[in-house]
Design a protein around this motif. Structure first.
Motif, PDB file in Angstrom:
ATOM      1  N   THR A 155       0.827  -1.211   0.000  1.00 25.02           N
ATOM      2  CA  THR A 155       0.000   0.000   0.000  1.00 25.02           C
ATOM      3  C   THR A 155       0.856   1.253   0.000  1.00 25.02           C
ATOM      4  O   THR A 155       0.622   2.185  -0.785  1.00 25.02           O
ATOM      5  CB  THR A 155      -0.942  -0.006   1.220  1.00 25.02           C
ATOM      6  OG1 THR A 155      -1.816  -1.132   1.128  1.00 25.02           O
ATOM      7  CG2 THR A 155      -1.760   1.268   1.295  1.00 25.02           C
ATOM      8  N   VAL A 156       1.856   1.300   0.872  1.00 25.29           N
ATOM      9  CA  VAL A 156       2.698   2.501   0.977  1.00 25.29           C
ATOM     10  C   VAL A 156       3.539   2.681  -0.286  1.00 25.29           C
ATOM     11  O   VAL A 156       3.672   3.798  -0.800  1.00 25.29           O
ATOM     12  CB  VAL A 156       3.593   2.415   2.232  1.00 25.29           C
ATOM     13  CG1 VAL A 156       4.593   3.565   2.257  1.00 25.29           C
ATOM     14  CG2 VAL A 156       2.736   2.425   3.492  1.00 25.29           C
ATOM     15  N   ILE A 157       4.088   1.591  -0.806  1.00 31.20           N
ATOM     16  CA  ILE A 157       4.894   1.690  -2.025  1.00 31.20           C
ATOM     17  C   ILE A 157       4.046   2.184  -3.185  1.00 31.20           C
ATOM     18  O   ILE A 157       4.441   3.098  -3.924  1.00 31.20           O
ATOM     19  CB  ILE A 157       5.550   0.330  -2.361  1.00 31.20           C
ATOM     20  CG1 ILE A 157       6.600  -0.033  -1.302  1.00 31.20           C
ATOM     21  CG2 ILE A 157       6.192   0.374  -3.749  1.00 31.20           C
ATOM     22  CD1 ILE A 157       7.088  -1.464  -1.398  1.00 31.20           C
ATOM     23  N   ALA A 158       2.867   1.592  -3.370  1.00 28.32           N
ATOM     24  CA  ALA A 158       1.980   2.011  -4.464  1.00 28.32           C
ATOM     25  C   ALA A 158       1.593   3.478  -4.310  1.00 28.32           C
ATOM     26  O   ALA A 158       1.602   4.249  -5.279  1.00 28.32           O
ATOM     27  CB  ALA A 158       0.734   1.128  -4.489  1.00 28.32           C
ATOM     28  N   HIS A 159       1.284   3.879  -3.102  1.00 25.98           N
ATOM     29  CA  HIS A 159       0.913   5.279  -2.829  1.00 25.98           C
ATOM     30  C   HIS A 159       2.059   6.228  -3.169  1.00 25.98           C
ATOM     31  O   HIS A 159       1.867   7.233  -3.867  1.00 25.98           O
ATOM     32  CB  HIS A 159       0.530   5.405  -1.352  1.00 25.98           C
ATOM     33  CG  HIS A 159       0.378   6.805  -0.867  1.00 25.98           C
ATOM     34  ND1 HIS A 159      -0.682   7.615  -1.214  1.00 25.98           N
ATOM     35  CD2 HIS A 159       1.170   7.546  -0.046  1.00 25.98           C
ATOM     36  CE1 HIS A 159      -0.542   8.790  -0.625  1.00 25.98           C
ATOM     37  NE2 HIS A 159       0.566   8.778   0.082  1.00 25.98           N
ATOM     38  N   ASN A 160       3.256   5.908  -2.696  1.00 31.73           N
ATOM     39  CA  ASN A 160       4.392   6.802  -2.917  1.00 31.73           C
ATOM     40  C   ASN A 160       4.787   6.892  -4.387  1.00 31.73           C
ATOM     41  O   ASN A 160       5.325   7.908  -4.828  1.00 31.73           O
ATOM     42  CB  ASN A 160       5.599   6.342  -2.093  1.00 31.73           C
ATOM     43  CG  ASN A 160       5.481   6.716  -0.627  1.00 31.73           C
ATOM     44  OD1 ASN A 160       4.615   7.492  -0.236  1.00 31.73           O
ATOM     45  ND2 ASN A 160       6.339   6.151   0.196  1.00 31.73           N
ATOM     46  N   LEU A 161       4.538   5.821  -5.133  1.00 33.50           N
ATOM     47  CA  LEU A 161       4.897   5.814  -6.556  1.00 33.50           C
ATOM     48  C   LEU A 161       3.760   6.308  -7.447  1.00 33.50           C
ATOM     49  O   LEU A 161       3.918   6.361  -8.670  1.00 33.50           O
ATOM     50  CB  LEU A 161       5.306   4.402  -6.985  1.00 33.50           C
ATOM     51  CG  LEU A 161       6.564   3.834  -6.329  1.00 33.50           C
ATOM     52  CD1 LEU A 161       6.857   2.440  -6.873  1.00 33.50           C
ATOM     53  CD2 LEU A 161       7.764   4.752  -6.542  1.00 33.50           C
ATOM     54  N   GLY A 162       2.625   6.642  -6.862  1.00 36.46           N
ATOM     55  CA  GLY A 162       1.506   7.126  -7.662  1.00 36.46           C
ATOM     56  C   GLY A 162       0.801   6.022  -8.438  1.00 36.46           C
ATOM     57  O   GLY A 162       0.094   6.313  -9.413  1.00 36.46           O
ATOM     58  N   ARG A 180      13.117   1.263   0.666  1.00 36.08           N
ATOM     59  CA  ARG A 180      13.634   2.541   1.188  1.00 36.08           C
ATOM     60  C   ARG A 180      13.173   3.672   0.289  1.00 36.08           C
ATOM     61  O   ARG A 180      13.311   3.611  -0.934  1.00 36.08           O
ATOM     62  CB  ARG A 180      15.153   2.536   1.275  1.00 36.08           C
ATOM     63  CG  ARG A 180      15.758   3.915   1.535  1.00 36.08           C
ATOM     64  CD  ARG A 180      17.215   3.856   1.935  1.00 36.08           C
ATOM     65  NE  ARG A 180      17.335   3.342   3.295  1.00 36.08           N
ATOM     66  CZ  ARG A 180      18.501   3.197   3.940  1.00 36.08           C
ATOM     67  NH1 ARG A 180      19.633   3.492   3.322  1.00 36.08           N
ATOM     68  NH2 ARG A 180      18.529   2.739   5.187  1.00 36.08           N
ATOM     69  N   PHE A 181      12.632   4.698   0.923  1.00 28.22           N
ATOM     70  CA  PHE A 181      12.289   5.937   0.231  1.00 28.22           C
ATOM     71  C   PHE A 181      13.171   7.047   0.773  1.00 28.22           C
ATOM     72  O   PHE A 181      13.325   7.203   1.979  1.00 28.22           O
ATOM     73  CB  PHE A 181      10.811   6.290   0.424  1.00 28.22           C
ATOM     74  CG  PHE A 181       9.888   5.424  -0.379  1.00 28.22           C
ATOM     75  CD1 PHE A 181       9.568   5.756  -1.687  1.00 28.22           C
ATOM     76  CD2 PHE A 181       9.363   4.258   0.157  1.00 28.22           C
ATOM     77  CE1 PHE A 181       8.738   4.950  -2.446  1.00 28.22           C
ATOM     78  CE2 PHE A 181       8.532   3.442  -0.591  1.00 28.22           C
ATOM     79  CZ  PHE A 181       8.212   3.796  -1.900  1.00 28.22           C
ATOM     80  N   HIS A 182      13.751   7.793  -0.153  1.00 32.09           N
ATOM     81  CA  HIS A 182      14.688   8.858   0.191  1.00 32.09           C
ATOM     82  C   HIS A 182      14.332  10.060  -0.673  1.00 32.09           C
ATOM     83  O   HIS A 182      13.762   9.902  -1.752  1.00 32.09           O
ATOM     84  CB  HIS A 182      16.127   8.382  -0.072  1.00 32.09           C
ATOM     85  CG  HIS A 182      17.180   9.290   0.455  1.00 32.09           C
ATOM     86  ND1 HIS A 182      18.416   9.424  -0.146  1.00 32.09           N
ATOM     87  CD2 HIS A 182      17.197  10.121   1.518  1.00 32.09           C
ATOM     88  CE1 HIS A 182      19.146  10.288   0.538  1.00 32.09           C
ATOM     89  NE2 HIS A 182      18.431  10.717   1.546  1.00 32.09           N
ATOM     90  N   LEU A 190      11.809   5.906  -4.556  1.00 31.03           N
ATOM     91  CA  LEU A 190      12.121   4.554  -4.131  1.00 31.03           C
ATOM     92  C   LEU A 190      13.566   4.269  -4.524  1.00 31.03           C
ATOM     93  O   LEU A 190      13.892   4.192  -5.710  1.00 31.03           O
ATOM     94  CB  LEU A 190      11.181   3.551  -4.804  1.00 31.03           C
ATOM     95  CG  LEU A 190      11.407   2.065  -4.470  1.00 31.03           C
ATOM     96  CD1 LEU A 190      11.164   1.779  -3.000  1.00 31.03           C
ATOM     97  CD2 LEU A 190      10.514   1.181  -5.335  1.00 31.03           C
ATOM     98  N   THR A 191      14.441   4.126  -3.534  1.00 31.34           N
ATOM     99  CA  THR A 191      15.861   3.945  -3.830  1.00 31.34           C
ATOM    100  C   THR A 191      16.350   2.538  -3.526  1.00 31.34           C
ATOM    101  O   THR A 191      17.498   2.218  -3.805  1.00 31.34           O
ATOM    102  CB  THR A 191      16.711   4.957  -3.036  1.00 31.34           C
ATOM    103  OG1 THR A 191      16.474   4.780  -1.628  1.00 31.34           O
ATOM    104  CG2 THR A 191      16.346   6.383  -3.418  1.00 31.34           C
ATOM    105  N   HIS A 192      15.482   1.700  -2.947  1.00 30.42           N
ATOM    106  CA  HIS A 192      15.896   0.337  -2.614  1.00 30.42           C
ATOM    107  C   HIS A 192      14.660  -0.515  -2.446  1.00 30.42           C
ATOM    108  O   HIS A 192      13.699  -0.116  -1.808  1.00 30.42           O
ATOM    109  CB  HIS A 192      16.700   0.346  -1.313  1.00 30.42           C
ATOM    110  CG  HIS A 192      17.148  -1.029  -0.879  1.00 30.42           C
ATOM    111  ND1 HIS A 192      18.242  -1.654  -1.410  1.00 30.42           N
ATOM    112  CD2 HIS A 192      16.636  -1.897   0.029  1.00 30.42           C
ATOM    113  CE1 HIS A 192      18.398  -2.845  -0.841  1.00 30.42           C
ATOM    114  NE2 HIS A 192      17.424  -3.013   0.037  1.00 30.42           N
TER     115      HIS A 192
END
Length: 200
Positions: A155-162, A180-182, A190-192
């Motif tokens: 959920t968080v990854i999908a949200h952060n990536l739009g 990892r988000f930086h 998303l850097t890792h």
């Protein structure tokens, strides 16, 4: 607003007792292997100033142990629990398929829309997860680690990536998988994404 110092790490729990099943909010602890997976995943470089966890033991026990080693206190947030599977909780795919073959087939085709009867609605699940995430990421006390479940990380990854949240099931997160988000330029990236510690 994100700054160049923004650092958010997400880690899924390791292998739980009970084998592979639709565990959901069933509170199974980590196996010995699961503990080893988690310690390996965090590695020796631990930049976090804040640790927040699901209250389920497969996440919280490790979060508290890690925080203790770092001289921190881990917080738990019930909004970071895994999605609830209702009557499917704690059951394997084969068990469910034997009793509800049509429901299982529909779920596997589209797990967002075809929920088990009595299971948590995906819109409600993602809303609670993102409310918790936005609240905890808004702190300015330094790098954040969230210890949670595959559904929470997706959920968080999908949200952060739009990404459309309906597509979050396309993301596969292994036991002790990390993201990892930086924000090196003030924009969260998303850097890792792997089952090992990132390079420093």
């Amino acid at each position: 607003m994100d700054t160049p110092d923004t650092l958010i790490d997400l880690i899924r729990h390791g292998e739980p007792e009970g084998g592979k099943k639709y565990r959901g909010q069933t509170d199974d602890p980590l196996t010995e292997r699961g503990w080893q997976q988690m310690w390996t995943a965090v590695g020796g470089h631990r930049p976090w100033r804040r640790i927040v966890s699901s209250p389920l033991s497969r996440c919280a026990a490790f979060a508290h142990a890690l925080a203790g080693e770092m001289g921190l206190e881990a917080a738990t947030d019930p909004r970071l629990m895994e999605v609830g599977y209702g009557p499917w909780s704690g059951r394997t795919t084969d068990e469910i398929r034997a009793e509800e073959p049509d429901a299982m087939a529909a779920f596997l085709r589209d797990p967002w829309s075809n929920r088990p009867v009595g299971a948590e609605d995906m819109e409600r699940f993602t809303a609670r997860v993102l409310a918790a995430y936005e609240e905890h990421r808004s702190g300015d006390d330094g790098p954040l680690l969230i210890v949670a479940h595959a559904g929470v990380l997706r959920t968080v990854i999908a949200h952060n990536l739009g990404m459309p949240l309906e597509n979050l099931f396309h993301l596969q997160i292994p036991y002790a998988g990390r993201a990892r988000f930086h924000a090196p330029d003030g924009r969260l990236r998303l850097t890792h994404l792997a089952a090992r510690p990132p390079e420093r």
